[in-house]
Motif scaffolding. Sequence first.
Motif, PDB file in Angstrom:
ATOM      1  N   GLU A 106      40.899   8.059  72.824  1.00  0.00           N
ATOM      2  CA  GLU A 106      39.535   7.256  73.753  1.00  0.00           C
ATOM      3  C   GLU A 106      38.659   6.657  72.723  1.00  0.00           C
ATOM      4  O   GLU A 106      38.873   6.763  71.456  1.00  0.00           O
ATOM      5  CB  GLU A 106      38.475   8.505  73.831  1.00  0.00           C
ATOM      6  CG  GLU A 106      37.626   8.464  74.940  1.00  0.00           C
ATOM      7  CD  GLU A 106      36.466   7.730  74.761  1.00  0.00           C
ATOM      8  OE1 GLU A 106      35.494   7.006  74.940  1.00  0.00           O
ATOM      9  OE2 GLU A 106      35.981   7.784  73.665  1.00  0.00           O
ATOM     10  N   ALA A 107      38.338   5.424  73.414  1.00  0.00           N
ATOM     11  CA  ALA A 107      37.989   4.243  72.642  1.00  0.00           C
ATOM     12  C   ALA A 107      36.523   4.567  71.140  1.00  0.00           C
ATOM     13  O   ALA A 107      36.778   4.066  70.239  1.00  0.00           O
ATOM     14  CB  ALA A 107      37.875   2.978  73.408  1.00  0.00           C
ATOM     15  N   HIS A 108      36.060   5.087  72.271  1.00  0.00           N
ATOM     16  CA  HIS A 108      34.581   5.667  70.850  1.00  0.00           C
ATOM     17  C   HIS A 108      35.333   6.156  69.562  1.00  0.00           C
ATOM     18  O   HIS A 108      34.495   5.696  68.407  1.00  0.00           O
ATOM     19  CB  HIS A 108      33.644   6.012  71.030  1.00  0.00           C
ATOM     20  CG  HIS A 108      32.628   5.948  72.826  1.00  0.00           C
ATOM     21  ND1 HIS A 108      33.117   5.791  73.920  1.00  0.00           N
ATOM     22  CD2 HIS A 108      31.686   4.645  72.655  1.00  0.00           C
ATOM     23  CE1 HIS A 108      31.716   5.635  74.665  1.00  0.00           C
ATOM     24  NE2 HIS A 108      31.291   4.456  73.659  1.00  0.00           N
ATOM     25  N   PHE A 109      35.974   6.972  69.702  1.00  0.00           N
ATOM     26  CA  PHE A 109      36.213   7.772  67.766  1.00  0.00           C
ATOM     27  C   PHE A 109      37.243   6.688  67.592  1.00  0.00           C
ATOM     28  O   PHE A 109      37.473   7.272  66.221  1.00  0.00           O
ATOM     29  CB  PHE A 109      36.914   8.838  68.982  1.00  0.00           C
ATOM     30  CG  PHE A 109      36.650   9.570  69.261  1.00  0.00           C
ATOM     31  CD1 PHE A 109      36.098  11.084  68.603  1.00  0.00           C
ATOM     32  CD2 PHE A 109      36.181   9.920  70.427  1.00  0.00           C
ATOM     33  CE1 PHE A 109      36.306  12.285  68.888  1.00  0.00           C
ATOM     34  CE2 PHE A 109      36.163  10.606  71.195  1.00  0.00           C
ATOM     35  CZ  PHE A 109      35.746  11.940  70.300  1.00  0.00           C
ATOM     36  N   ALA A 110      37.676   5.571  67.845  1.00  0.00           N
ATOM     37  CA  ALA A 110      37.642   4.568  66.824  1.00  0.00           C
ATOM     38  C   ALA A 110      36.894   3.849  65.620  1.00  0.00           C
ATOM     39  O   ALA A 110      37.677   3.125  64.843  1.00  0.00           O
ATOM     40  CB  ALA A 110      38.856   3.383  67.691  1.00  0.00           C
ATOM     41  N   ILE A 111      36.046   3.361  65.967  1.00  0.00           N
ATOM     42  CA  ILE A 111      34.658   2.349  65.819  1.00  0.00           C
ATOM     43  C   ILE A 111      33.308   3.530  65.825  1.00  0.00           C
ATOM     44  O   ILE A 111      32.867   3.096  65.317  1.00  0.00           O
ATOM     45  CB  ILE A 111      34.426   1.528  66.467  1.00  0.00           C
ATOM     46  CG1 ILE A 111      34.573   1.453  67.310  1.00  0.00           C
ATOM     47  CG2 ILE A 111      35.851   0.621  66.783  1.00  0.00           C
ATOM     48  CD1 ILE A 111      34.177   0.589  68.103  1.00  0.00           C
ATOM     49  N   ALA A 112      33.210   4.389  66.441  1.00  0.00           N
ATOM     50  CA  ALA A 112      31.933   4.762  66.044  1.00  0.00           C
ATOM     51  C   ALA A 112      31.939   6.251  65.558  1.00  0.00           C
ATOM     52  O   ALA A 112      32.467   7.442  66.351  1.00  0.00           O
ATOM     53  CB  ALA A 112      31.944   4.631  68.300  1.00  0.00           C
TER      54      ALA A 112
END
Length: 550
Positions: free
Chosen positions: A204-210
Amino acid sequence: TSDAPSTQGFIFPEAPCTAPKLKMLLSSFCVSVLSVLCLMVTTARGGKVLVFPHDGSHWVNMKVLVEELHLRGHSVTVIRAADSWYISETSPHYQAVTVDFALGGNEDFYRLFVSEVIKIKRSYGSAWARFALDMELKDKFFEFHRKVCEMIVSMFENEELMKSLRDAGYETVLTDPANGGGVFLAHHLGLPVVFNARWTVHGEAHFAIAPSPLSYVPLPPSELTDGMTILERVKNMIFYNVRMHLYRRVVGPHYSALSKRYFGPDVDYFSLFQAADLWLMRVDFVFEFPRPTMPNVVYMGGFQCKPAKPLSPDLEAFVLSSGEHGVIIMSFGTLIGDLPPDLAHEIAAAFAKLPQKVIWRYTGIKPASLGNNTLVLDWMPQNDLLGHPSIKLFISHGGTNGIYEAMYHGVPMVGIPFVFDQADNLSRLRAKGVARILDVSELNQKTLVKTIQEVLTESSYRANMQRLSRLHRDQPTKPLERAVFWIEFVMRHKGAAHLRSDAYKLPWHVYRSVDVILFLLTAAAAVLLLIGLLVSFCFRVCWKRKDKSD
């Protein structure tokens, strides 16, 4: 007035002309000039966008952005593999660059894979099915990402192709980070990156930057909510660590070798993802649980949704013939066009028992148990049907496109998930009281009829979904307009570095302030030791004075 008048170099025909006719001619001329000027301005502002998409259903989303960028006057070039399933080589909206490489993700591959998934889910218990499915996915993803990297190598080694891409003057790369092709291509060309994202190669994309506190941010596809018990938080923690390990094992060897080969040993492949200028997230907080985010994340969930168009006369007549009972529609997307014969028989027999009319998108052999109330179609206008007032229920596999269309039109759901993030998507709708979930392993006539009747008779499902629809629609700008604005923003400013945090560059111990905690603990220990020594010294001095006085 017999002389031919002249206005700004434009010569009118030599004929008698009254004042009204002159005004009409001038008005027409002005409109033509303004139209040409507007076209020139649009063309002048149009930029060049290079798109590296992810094939399959992800292209359905990307295509919406591509068509809108074309409509705004931008020139779009799409990179595609030679055996691409969804991405056409010819289109009025983009120019295709076909790489002479076969990724293997064709229709037969996906249908065979989904068939195997259904077999696994129906053969094993829930725990063993999850494990067996994860192992099947791990092997498939490992092979897929290996082929993506081989395709990138074939592009990088093609000097003529790379020269044409460099000379084209692209202003940004629009890509889906579910594969790493677009990220590596953008870095190689030195172009800013815009993501059309829900997933990256690490999940899941959020876990890459947020920041993603596992205490209240569930990791998809754990099927947890933001209100977890202590045991669920333990599950979320274990799930996170196991998944991250699997993601690194599956994609790490391929992308690390590619990064080392072309960018040097000091470039971590995943840092290339984290350095993206803009993340267009295909979620809306009507669907997503509240969570921390970042300035360069723009939410465009439901950007593909639009008002319903009128149905064809035949389809409209069938829908209206349902009367007060209404219509149920069912579609499992393009990947699941047909089902095992016994499962299709159970579904058809269940529909035959209902008073509602049913429209079923199905490409397999029609079951013998099919009732007169069921219309089977190879394709159906899903969005237009969902927007029809006679539609009472949507039965879906839980793909994000269908979920947002149902949410947009306020239609409650029964979910039958098969693979990928479908179960997790539906679990979020279940938590919001707008859907019921039925597992394939327990699907039969009785359970399907019971679940359908429960959603239809309990008014809260429809009321809750219509409330979500109102929330989703109540926005100052449409999600698609917002997405295109920010793509153009990146093009105008050659990136969006001022919105991007460099936290991903920090070592893990610095990011989590482990060094600060150790420093403070060391300082506290030193102060305590100093106080202890001082007290000990004072105590000894006092003791010596007492001894002397004695």
